[in-house]
Write an enzyme that holds these catalytic residues in place. Structure first.
Site, PDB file in Angstrom:
ATOM      1  N   SER A   1       0.834  -1.196   0.000  1.00  0.00           N
ATOM      2  CA  SER A   1       0.000   0.000   0.000  1.00  0.00           C
ATOM      3  C   SER A   1       0.875   1.254   0.000  1.00  0.00           C
ATOM      4  CB  SER A   1      -0.945  -0.044   1.208  1.00  0.00           C
ATOM      5  OG  SER A   1      -1.915   0.965   1.138  1.00  0.00           O
TER       6      SER A   1
ATOM      7  N   ASP B   1      -9.635  -4.840  -4.818  1.00  0.00           N
ATOM      8  CA  ASP B   1      -9.014  -4.051  -3.752  1.00  0.00           C
ATOM      9  C   ASP B   1      -9.956  -2.893  -3.443  1.00  0.00           C
ATOM     10  OD1 ASP B   1      -7.451  -2.118  -2.334  1.00  0.00           O
ATOM     11  OD2 ASP B   1      -5.606  -2.926  -3.178  1.00  0.00           O
TER      12      ASP B   1
ATOM     13  N   HIS C   1      -7.019  -5.927  -0.318  1.00  0.00           N
ATOM     14  CA  HIS C   1      -5.917  -4.966  -0.233  1.00  0.00           C
ATOM     15  C   HIS C   1      -4.722  -5.461   0.590  1.00  0.00           C
ATOM     16  CE1 HIS C   1      -3.819  -1.221  -0.400  1.00  0.00           C
ATOM     17  NE2 HIS C   1      -3.834  -1.089   0.919  1.00  0.00           N
TER      18      HIS C   1
END
EC number: 3.1.1.23
Length: 250
Positions: free
Chosen positions: A97, A196, A226
Site C-alpha cells: 500500500s 481491492d 488490499h
C-alpha cells in the site's frame, strides 16, 4: 515529532542479521509492521538480512499519526535503508500500500537498489483528491481503511480512525512519487489484487508503464483484497518474491 503514546503490542519493528543480501520491508498507511511480519520472517529464514521498521506515527495512536508528515515516513524508511547499507552489499525493497509508494519513492532516490516488490502500491487514489476538493469542512478523523481482507479469520493491526490531515500527506507523497516514476530503473515485481477496496488496481498499470525498468512484471493476486500480505495469496507472494531476490542478487 515525538510520539505521545506507547507502541501497540504486535506493532514492533523486526530486524534479522544474516547474509550480505538485505531486504527492507515497509508497511502501509495507518498500519503497522504486523502486516509485513510474515514476509520478514520468511525472508530471514531464507538467509536474508531483514529490516522491517515501524513508520513514525504508526502503531501507537492515530493522534500521533496526525502530527506526522510524509517526510517523517520517508525518514523512517531512509533510516531502515541506512541500517541495511551498513550490513549488506545488495538491497531489495518491498512494501504494501503506502509502503509500496515509499518503496517506489526510495527507488527513485537510490539507484543502487537492486530490485523492488511493490504490493498494491498507491500512486493515484481519486477518492482522496475528490474528498479534499469537494468543498465543505471535513471531519478531523475518518473511519479506518484497515483490514481489507478476503480471509474473514484474519484481522490487520491498524488504526480504527484515519486522520484527515494524514490523508493530505499521503496525497502529497503519491503525487511526488508518481511524478518521478521514470527515475526507477531497477527490476520490479509488481503485485496487485484484482479486487481491492482501498487502492484501485489500475495503480499497478500506472506504475508498470511509468517506471523505466527493462525487467518488470505484474503479478495478479486472484484471491486477496488490499492487505494481500495477510490474505490467501500470502504464500504465493513469499514464493515469487524469494525467486525474484535469488534471480537478481547475482
Amino acid at each position: 515529532m515525538s510520539e505521545q503514546y506507547p507502541v501497540l503490542s504486535g506493532a514492533e519493528p523486526f530486524y534479522a542479521e544474516n547474509g550480505p543480501v538485505g531486504v527492507l520491508l515497509v508497511h502501509g498507511f495507518t498500519g503497522t509492521p504486523h502486516s509485513m511480519r510474515p514476509l520478514a520472517e520468511a525472508y530471514a529464514k531464507a538467509g536474508y538480512t531483514v529490516c522491517l521498521p515501524r513508520l513514525k506515527g504508526h502503531g501507537t495512536h492515530y493522534e500521533d499519526m496526525e502530527r506526522t508528515t510524509f517526510h517523517d515516513w520517508v525518514a523512517s524508511v531512509e533510516e531502515g535503508y541506512g541500517w541495511l547499507k551498513q550490513r549488506c552489499q545488495t538491497i531489495f525493497v518491498t512494501g504494501l500500500s503506502m509502503g509500496g509508494t515509499l518503496t517506489l519513492y526510495l527507488a527513485e532516490h537510490h539507484p543502487d537498489i537492486c530490485g523492488i516488490v511493490p504490493i498494491n502500491a498507491a500512486v493515484d487514489i481519486p477518492a482522496i483528491a475528490a474528498g479534499m476538493t469537494g468543498g465543505g469542512e471535513l471531519p478531523r478523523y475518518l473511519d479506518s481503511i484497515g483490514s481489507d481482507l478476503k480471509n474473514p479469520d484474519v484481522k490487520e493491526l491498524a488504526y480504527e480512525k484515519t486522520p484527515t490531515a494524514s490523508l493530505l500527506q499521503l496525497a502529497r507523497l503519491m503525487a511526488q512519487t508518481k511524478a518521478k516514476l521514470d527515475r526507477i530503473v531497477c527490476p520490479a515485481l509488481i503485485f496487485v489484487s484484482d479486487e481491492d477496496h482501498v487502492v484501485p488496481p489500475g495503480n499497478a498499470d500506472i506504475i508498470f508503464q511509468g517506471i523505466s525498468s527493462t525487467e518488470k512484471e505484474i503479478v495478479r493476486l486472484r484471491n486477496s483484497y488490499h492487505v494481500a500480505t495477510l490474505d490467501y495469496d500470502q504464500p504465493m507472494i513469499i514464493e515469487r518474491s524469494l525467486e525474484f531476490f535469488a534471480k537478481h542478487a547475482g
